[in-house]
Design an enzyme around this catalytic site. Sequence first.
Site, PDB file in Angstrom:
ATOM      1  N   GLY A  41      14.170   7.210  -3.891  1.00  0.00           N
ATOM      2  CA  GLY A  41      12.753   6.875  -3.955  1.00  0.00           C
ATOM      3  C   GLY A  41      12.103   7.459  -5.191  1.00  0.00           C
ATOM      4  O   GLY A  41      12.409   8.584  -5.597  1.00  0.00           O
ATOM      5  N   GLY A  43       8.488   7.003  -5.716  1.00  0.00           N
ATOM      6  CA  GLY A  43       7.040   7.101  -5.584  1.00  0.00           C
ATOM      7  C   GLY A  43       6.600   8.500  -5.972  1.00  0.00           C
ATOM      8  O   GLY A  43       7.369   9.269  -6.569  1.00  0.00           O
ATOM      9  N   ALA A  45       6.194  11.229  -4.251  1.00  0.00           N
ATOM     10  CA  ALA A  45       7.044  12.291  -3.709  1.00  0.00           C
ATOM     11  C   ALA A  45       8.398  12.312  -4.406  1.00  0.00           C
ATOM     12  O   ALA A  45       8.873  13.367  -4.849  1.00  0.00           O
ATOM     13  CB  ALA A  45       7.212  12.117  -2.205  1.00  0.00           C
ATOM     14  N   GLY A  46       9.041  11.154  -4.521  1.00  0.00           N
ATOM     15  CA  GLY A  46      10.369  11.102  -5.110  1.00  0.00           C
ATOM     16  C   GLY A  46      10.383  11.442  -6.588  1.00  0.00           C
ATOM     17  O   GLY A  46      11.238  12.207  -7.058  1.00  0.00           O
ATOM     18  N   HIS A 267      -6.181   1.061   8.809  1.00  0.00           N
ATOM     19  CA  HIS A 267      -7.216   1.368   7.822  1.00  0.00           C
ATOM     20  C   HIS A 267      -8.414   0.447   8.058  1.00  0.00           C
ATOM     21  O   HIS A 267      -8.253  -0.763   8.156  1.00  0.00           O
ATOM     22  CB  HIS A 267      -6.664   1.173   6.408  1.00  0.00           C
ATOM     23  CG  HIS A 267      -7.462   1.850   5.351  1.00  0.00           C
ATOM     24  ND1 HIS A 267      -8.754   1.481   5.056  1.00  0.00           N
ATOM     25  CD2 HIS A 267      -7.172   2.877   4.512  1.00  0.00           C
ATOM     26  CE1 HIS A 267      -9.221   2.251   4.074  1.00  0.00           C
ATOM     27  NE2 HIS A 267      -8.278   3.106   3.739  1.00  0.00           N
ATOM     28  N   SER A 285     -10.594   0.648  -1.063  1.00  0.00           N
ATOM     29  CA  SER A 285     -10.541   2.102  -0.928  1.00  0.00           C
ATOM     30  C   SER A 285     -11.572   2.663   0.030  1.00  0.00           C
ATOM     31  O   SER A 285     -12.724   2.214   0.087  1.00  0.00           O
ATOM     32  CB  SER A 285     -10.743   2.747  -2.303  1.00  0.00           C
ATOM     33  OG  SER A 285     -10.925   4.134  -2.182  1.00  0.00           O
ATOM     34  N   ARG A 338     -10.372   7.380   9.836  1.00  0.00           N
ATOM     35  CA  ARG A 338      -9.987   5.971   9.821  1.00  0.00           C
ATOM     36  C   ARG A 338      -9.762   5.387  11.208  1.00  0.00           C
ATOM     37  O   ARG A 338     -10.120   4.247  11.480  1.00  0.00           O
ATOM     38  CB  ARG A 338      -8.724   5.797   8.966  1.00  0.00           C
ATOM     39  CG  ARG A 338      -8.976   6.063   7.510  1.00  0.00           C
ATOM     40  CD  ARG A 338      -7.711   6.058   6.683  1.00  0.00           C
ATOM     41  NE  ARG A 338      -8.030   6.222   5.269  1.00  0.00           N
ATOM     42  CZ  ARG A 338      -7.133   6.309   4.312  1.00  0.00           C
ATOM     43  NH1 ARG A 338      -5.846   6.267   4.615  1.00  0.00           N
ATOM     44  NH2 ARG A 338      -7.499   6.445   3.054  1.00  0.00           N
TER      45      ARG A 338
END
Length: 647
Positions: A41, A43, A45-46, A267, A285, A338
């Site tokens: 990954g 993204g 984090a990755g 969401h 957003s 949310r």
Amino acid sequence: MTKIDSKIPEGPVAEKWTNYKAHQKLVNPANKRRLDIIVVGTGLAGASAAASLGEMGFRVFNFCIQDSPRRAHSIAAQGGINAAKNYQNDGDSVYRLFYDTVKGGDYRAREANVYRLAEVSNNIIDQCVAQGVPFAREYGGLLDNRSFGGAQVSRTFYAKGQTGQQLLLGAYSALSRQVNVGTVKLYTRYEMEDVVIIDGRARGIIAKNLVTGKLERFAAHAVVIATGGYGNAYFLSTNAMACNCSAAMACYRKGAWFANPAYVQIHPTCIPVHGDKQSKLTLMSESLRNDGRIWVPKKLEDAKKLQEGTLQGKDIPEEDRDYYLERRYPAFGNLVPRDVASRAAKERCDAGFGVNNTGLAVFLDFKYAIDRLGEDVVRARYGNLFDMYEEITDENPYKTPMMIFPAIHYTMGGIWVDYELMTSIKGLYAIGEANFSDHGANRLGASALMQGLADGYFVLPYTIQNYLSDQIQVPRFSTDLPEFVAAEKAVNDKIQKLMNIKGHRSVDSIHKELGHIMWDFVGMGRTKESLTTALAKLKEVRKTFWSDLRIPGEANELNVELEKAIRLADFIEIGELMAYDALNREESCGGHFREEHQTPEGEALRHDDKFSYVACWKYTGEGKEPELIKEDLNYQFVKVQTRNYKS
């Protein structure tokens, strides 16, 4: 210098030492003492984890299903990233961020992990500023902040409505530096198909080259999963179409526990569905709720006219507008979490007050912000979001109210990890949205980017060293070992089975059928009856998939339909797991709303005496009910109570 294989190590490795030694392949003898780590990954984090691990001297293999890490789904995050810097002098602190996050998750998160997240949040902002991330700034040059749901302070740092993209570019620049230095090798257009376990430890993966269709083997001392969540089980979601849960499910089938799969976030601020040909939904957003006001008509006759198209929202007078979030939650207003905002919108639409032709939408109105601040200020804050809305709907949100409706967005459940982010399989780690650890039953807005970068920059690079501290004595593994051979054969057999079905149904048609079942029966509102029905219907979908699927083309070539089919098999499996978990948890908490368990006001009703635990599910075989393992949640620093956003 002592040779790497001069001493037989103790423990399970010793049993197969002769085998390892015989198959030893030192690709670069000069680096034979460098430990190898696979990161799946790219993204936030990755990419941040791979960059950090490479900087620390590990040899990292980083896998990406896209043609570039810059196209990872983290770019879709819009509104901001939380940190407790208290730049606004409004009383924020590390403890308050910690408390808001635990409360926002409806007291179903692990306390220690959340506190660590709050502690490192400030370091993340410093790291990103040093990388050149162009955060918004006030007139005097200081970093600006805004508010997000579930908080009464301004702690969200942002870059217009492109925060995820800008943060990912920062992480990508750090990753690219390590690629250039040679500590990270990047594999683009590769997808992990299975994890290889040797003597109870994760020692490599089987990956598919998505261009050639070829299966390839990769060995390492540890494996890190950073592949995001499973929201696309619902087909329509705010996730990119390529987002999938296949890597996580491969780990699950090899023995990694899967925690809290029922916790899925809806969401409240998405562009409504506009037809049956849509392939995904678009997020607006949550930052828009800072200045936009959410409302529906007070009169049913006005709602009917809106649905028929004979009346426009801007023509309804002020006194006939119901600002229902401000009415129900005066303390937080439009900035409630949310899950709360989503259920409130559903309640109004179910009562007949929806404002579009389907009756499944509410207004998000910026008239008041434009009157108060001026159009130029609103354009500077949200311009790209407004442009995106107009491109999709052909309506100008500066002149008419936006229309929004809840949609599947984020998954709080994920692979179970301990405090050091290791799964129940030694040497296998899960970070970011791929794990369950930080958000409980509901994630607060702007916390996903915070968790991804916290895990990648400030947690995993240090905790993984505890595991790797004695692994320098373990030589590199040959990919000719029987475990690699068996794992590749299992993947290849699965692919051949899929290709040989030769039925009539396309992958997308079955995926849409799955999505309807998930939304209707395992969606915003769940009951024992709906979940039981879902499990029965999901078994039928599984049967249809394995008996009537049609995949054009060949396996050993670029074949997008085959990619989608492999992922769909895993979506069906995670769908069943979500239904089992939701059926077991006979309470309402956060994004998990069992309609039998609600207060007289329609709020979530927890049962802490019975369900204050992490539900970990262990794989028991294909089509079989998984085994439940409980991790008790013990709160020492937070008083567990019913969430209150009214005062």
